[in-house]
Design a protein around this motif. Sequence first.
Motif, PDB file in Angstrom:
ATOM      1  N   MET A   1      50.165  44.297 -58.068  1.00 35.69           N
ATOM      2  CA  MET A   1      50.845  43.039 -58.284  1.00 35.69           C
ATOM      3  C   MET A   1      51.686  43.138 -59.558  1.00 35.69           C
TER       4      MET A   1
ATOM      5  N   HIS B   1      49.507  29.117 -62.879  1.00 33.86           N
ATOM      6  CA  HIS B   1      48.303  29.935 -62.716  1.00 33.86           C
ATOM      7  C   HIS B   1      47.473  29.421 -61.544  1.00 33.86           C
ATOM      8  N   ARG B   2      47.337  28.108 -61.434  1.00 33.16           N
ATOM      9  CA  ARG B   2      46.582  27.527 -60.329  1.00 33.16           C
ATOM     10  C   ARG B   2      47.238  27.883 -59.000  1.00 33.16           C
TER      11      ARG B   2
ATOM     12  N   MET C   1      49.113  30.534 -58.370  1.00 30.66           N
ATOM     13  CA  MET C   1      48.871  31.955 -58.084  1.00 30.66           C
ATOM     14  C   MET C   1      47.455  32.197 -57.593  1.00 30.66           C
ATOM     15  N   MET C   2      46.491  31.500 -58.180  1.00 30.77           N
ATOM     16  CA  MET C   2      45.103  31.672 -57.749  1.00 30.77           C
ATOM     17  C   MET C   2      44.906  31.181 -56.319  1.00 30.77           C
TER      18      MET C   2
ATOM     19  N   THR D   1      47.152  31.216 -54.011  1.00 30.99           N
ATOM     20  CA  THR D   1      47.797  32.208 -53.161  1.00 30.99           C
ATOM     21  C   THR D   1      46.916  33.440 -52.998  1.00 30.99           C
ATOM     22  N   ALA D   2      46.283  33.851 -54.080  1.00 29.34           N
ATOM     23  CA  ALA D   2      45.447  35.046 -54.041  1.00 29.34           C
ATOM     24  C   ALA D   2      44.175  34.829 -53.211  1.00 29.34           C
ATOM     25  N   ARG D   3      43.676  33.612 -53.210  1.00 21.97           N
ATOM     26  CA  ARG D   3      42.436  33.322 -52.473  1.00 21.97           C
ATOM     27  C   ARG D   3      42.657  33.243 -50.971  1.00 21.97           C
ATOM     28  N   SER D   4      43.886  32.888 -50.551  1.00 22.11           N
ATOM     29  CA  SER D   4      44.111  32.714 -49.110  1.00 22.11           C
ATOM     30  C   SER D   4      44.555  33.966 -48.436  1.00 22.11           C
TER      31      SER D   4
END
Length: 125
Positions: free
Chosen positions: A1, A116-117, A119-120, A122-125
């Motif tokens: 990333m 940041h929220r 991005m998090m 996006t990363a979790r899904s």
Amino acid sequence: MQPVNLFDLATQQARWLSVRQTAVSGNIANINTPGYKALDVEPFESVLDNTKVAMEATHAVHQKTGATPSSILVEAQEDPKLLPSGNSVVLEDELIKAGEVRRAFELNTAIVKSFHRMMMMTARS
């Protein structure tokens, strides 16, 4: 990333705000010092104008160029209002600057937190 440029920009602005808050607090601390000249920093927009943004090489055959970071220079105000003691600090102006710095810090933090929220999520899904 790949790292996100928004975080670098927010970090640069937070450093600039810290320097400006230091200048404002120094002005307030020296409000009764005879001959003291009020200080301020150059606007953040001019700091960004002096920053050269270049594309980064992502492949071995790409040319390598980099961004040149600009320095934040503390300079005297152009049109100081001198008091009889030779002091150019006006408390009202310094308090306005301190409020601007506080609001800018809050906005900077809120934007970084929201990004940041996002991005998090996006990363979790």
